[in-house]
Design a protein around this motif. Structure first.
Motif, PDB file in Angstrom:
ATOM      1  N   ARG A   1     116.751  26.561  13.626  1.00 50.10           N
ATOM      2  CA  ARG A   1     116.371  27.658  12.809  1.00 50.10           C
ATOM      3  C   ARG A   1     114.774  28.235  13.304  1.00 50.10           C
ATOM      4  O   ARG A   1     114.094  27.221  13.846  1.00 50.10           O
ATOM      5  CB  ARG A   1     116.262  27.155  11.344  1.00 50.10           C
TER       6      ARG A   1
ATOM      7  N   CYS B   1     126.034  27.115  14.316  1.00 47.06           N
ATOM      8  CA  CYS B   1     127.017  28.323  14.006  1.00 47.06           C
ATOM      9  C   CYS B   1     128.144  28.717  14.639  1.00 47.06           C
ATOM     10  O   CYS B   1     127.777  28.911  15.961  1.00 47.06           O
ATOM     11  CB  CYS B   1     125.792  29.598  14.001  1.00 47.06           C
TER      12      CYS B   1
ATOM     13  N   GLY C   1     118.635  32.711   3.740  1.00 48.85           N
ATOM     14  CA  GLY C   1     119.182  31.557   4.505  1.00 48.85           C
ATOM     15  C   GLY C   1     118.114  30.540   4.664  1.00 48.85           C
ATOM     16  O   GLY C   1     117.568  30.585   5.845  1.00 48.85           O
TER      17      GLY C   1
ATOM     18  N   ASP D   1     120.474  29.859   0.222  1.00 49.24           N
ATOM     19  CA  ASP D   1     121.561  28.989   0.821  1.00 49.24           C
ATOM     20  C   ASP D   1     120.571  27.883   1.431  1.00 49.24           C
ATOM     21  O   ASP D   1     119.683  27.826   1.970  1.00 49.24           O
ATOM     22  CB  ASP D   1     122.131  29.785   2.008  1.00 49.24           C
TER      23      ASP D   1
ATOM     24  N   GLN E   1     118.277  26.813   4.148  1.00 47.48           N
ATOM     25  CA  GLN E   1     119.061  25.625   4.943  1.00 47.48           C
ATOM     26  C   GLN E   1     118.125  24.337   4.615  1.00 47.48           C
ATOM     27  O   GLN E   1     118.675  23.363   4.332  1.00 47.48           O
ATOM     28  CB  GLN E   1     119.035  26.104   6.368  1.00 47.48           C
TER      29      GLN E   1
ATOM     30  N   SER F   1     120.007  37.555  -0.378  1.00 42.58           N
ATOM     31  CA  SER F   1     120.502  36.211  -0.111  1.00 42.58           C
ATOM     32  C   SER F   1     119.678  35.461   1.013  1.00 42.58           C
ATOM     33  O   SER F   1     119.807  36.137   2.201  1.00 42.58           O
ATOM     34  CB  SER F   1     122.094  36.094   0.138  1.00 42.58           C
TER      35      SER F   1
ATOM     36  N   THR G   1     122.513  38.280  10.894  1.00 42.85           N
ATOM     37  CA  THR G   1     121.467  38.276  10.040  1.00 42.85           C
ATOM     38  C   THR G   1     121.191  39.936   9.912  1.00 42.85           C
ATOM     39  O   THR G   1     120.508  40.572  10.586  1.00 42.85           O
ATOM     40  CB  THR G   1     120.064  37.797  10.593  1.00 42.85           C
TER      41      THR G   1
ATOM     42  N   GLU H   1     122.072  39.838   3.282  1.00 44.25           N
ATOM     43  CA  GLU H   1     121.487  38.519   3.653  1.00 44.25           C
ATOM     44  C   GLU H   1     120.305  38.838   4.619  1.00 44.25           C
ATOM     45  O   GLU H   1     120.364  39.734   5.208  1.00 44.25           O
ATOM     46  CB  GLU H   1     122.907  38.036   4.474  1.00 44.25           C
TER      47      GLU H   1
ATOM     48  N   ARG I   1     130.970  31.051   3.174  1.00 43.77           N
ATOM     49  CA  ARG I   1     129.905  31.742   2.509  1.00 43.77           C
ATOM     50  C   ARG I   1     130.152  32.744   1.329  1.00 43.77           C
ATOM     51  O   ARG I   1     129.640  33.103   0.531  1.00 43.77           O
ATOM     52  CB  ARG I   1     128.985  32.130   3.677  1.00 43.77           C
TER      53      ARG I   1
ATOM     54  N   ASN J   1     117.253  36.183   6.834  1.00 39.19           N
ATOM     55  CA  ASN J   1     116.258  35.006   7.269  1.00 39.19           C
ATOM     56  C   ASN J   1     114.933  35.477   6.612  1.00 39.19           C
ATOM     57  O   ASN J   1     114.444  36.390   6.485  1.00 39.19           O
ATOM     58  CB  ASN J   1     116.454  34.850   8.636  1.00 39.19           C
TER      59      ASN J   1
END
Length: 306
Positions: free
Chosen positions: A139, A24, A125, A164, A127, A123, A68, A99, A245, A101
């Motif tokens: 993560r 990131c 994340g 995502d 991955q 949305s 986040t 967004e 993004r 997590n």
């Protein structure tokens, strides 16, 4: 006959996260919960300041990115969105995305509060669906938490869910990538965004780049269309991470608002080719002007596009 107002997309940057991932390079602040109230207050002031400049438009897209944003909590997020809707001409049918997590999107009660506040799209994340790969890239969630989050999002009443994914991860095989796609498709999100891993300067992965076992990213990209031609998958390589993004998920966005240009709401819109100085957040909270010379020409140009 009254002329229709030009559409406008708003991006609100929430820089907080629980842990920064190894790849990131977004402007984000891990373990900085003590700054959340002050940042929220500064963002509310900033929205009040710039809202008059949105009057000639119709806001059809609002996107809370980060960081986040879900870590900010429903109370602060509700306050921000309420102020946006009160001060800016946000359309009734505007798409309003948060967004999150997966580990921070399992609380049905909190998600319902966000939906009542006006958020209508989540949305996630994700991955990868492989827990070993998730740990390897830094993560903090598991795929079981992804499944739990999807169930919670649906139970809370959200009809629009985006997920995502990242391909080309260190050590990732084609089979693992295909398994991830299959697992995520089985969860039936309305949209999937897929991004090829890019090793950015200033990240832990950049320091390890000579030792990373990186797969053939072109082969993984071809796998998207060979094995899953029925899916709408996004792959953008624009400028830097947050632009990739932003444009990947917000196809309708017309204008990018940057605080250094006295538009928008974030302290993350600065020169895309240089690290964000630590004092920017302090100055933003303190109410100081973020000067135009810190904003790259592409951002200034985007702020004029309609």
């Amino acid at each position: 006959m009254q002329k229709e107002k030009a559409p406008l997309g708003l991006y609100i940057h929430i820089p907080f996260c629980r842990q920064k991932c190894a790849y990131c390079d977004f402007y984000s602040l891990p373990r900085s919960d003590e700054k959340m109230d002050a940042y929220t207050a500064a963002l509310l002031r900033h929205i009040e300041e710039v809202a008059p400049r949105t009057a000639a438009h119709r806001v059809d897209t609002v996107y809370f990115g980060g960081g986040t944003p879900s870590y900010l909590g429903p109370d602060r997020l509700t306050k921000l969105l309420r102020t946006l809707r009160k001060r800016c001409p946000v359309a009734r049918d505007a798409e309003i995305t948060l967004e999150a997590n997966p580990d921070s999107a399992c609380d049905v009660k909190a998600l319902r509060a966000l939906r009542r506040a006006g958020f209508n799209r989540i949305s996630l994340g994700v991955q990868s669906a492989d827990d070993g790969l998730l740990r390897a890239i830094g993560r903090i969630h598991t795929f079981a938490q992804v499944q739990e989050a999807v169930a919670a999002v649906r139970k809370a009443g959200f009809k629009n869910l985006s997920m995502d994914l990242i391909y080309g991860l260190p050590g990732q095989t084609m089979q693992q990538w295909e398994d991830t796609l299959a697992a995520v498709i089985a969860l039936a999100p309305e949209h999937i965004s897929c991004y090829g891993l890019k090793i950015e300067e200033g990240t832990p992965f950049y320091d390890m780049k000579d030792f990373l076992n990186l797969p053939d990213i072109v082969k993984h990209r071809r796998g998207l269309f060979k094995h899953f031609p029925h899916c709408l998958l996004s792959q953008f390589k624009l400028l830097r991470g947050f632009l990739r993004r932003l444009f990947g998920l917000l196809g309708k966005i017309r204008v990018l608002l940057a605080p250094a240009d006295q538009l928008g709401g974030a302290c993350g819109f600065v020169d895309l080719d240089k690290p964000v100085p630590a004092h920017f957040l302090r100055n933003f909270i303190a109410g100081f002007q973020l000067f135009t010379q810190f904003v790259s020409p592409p951002i200034r140009a985007l702020a004029r596009v309609q």
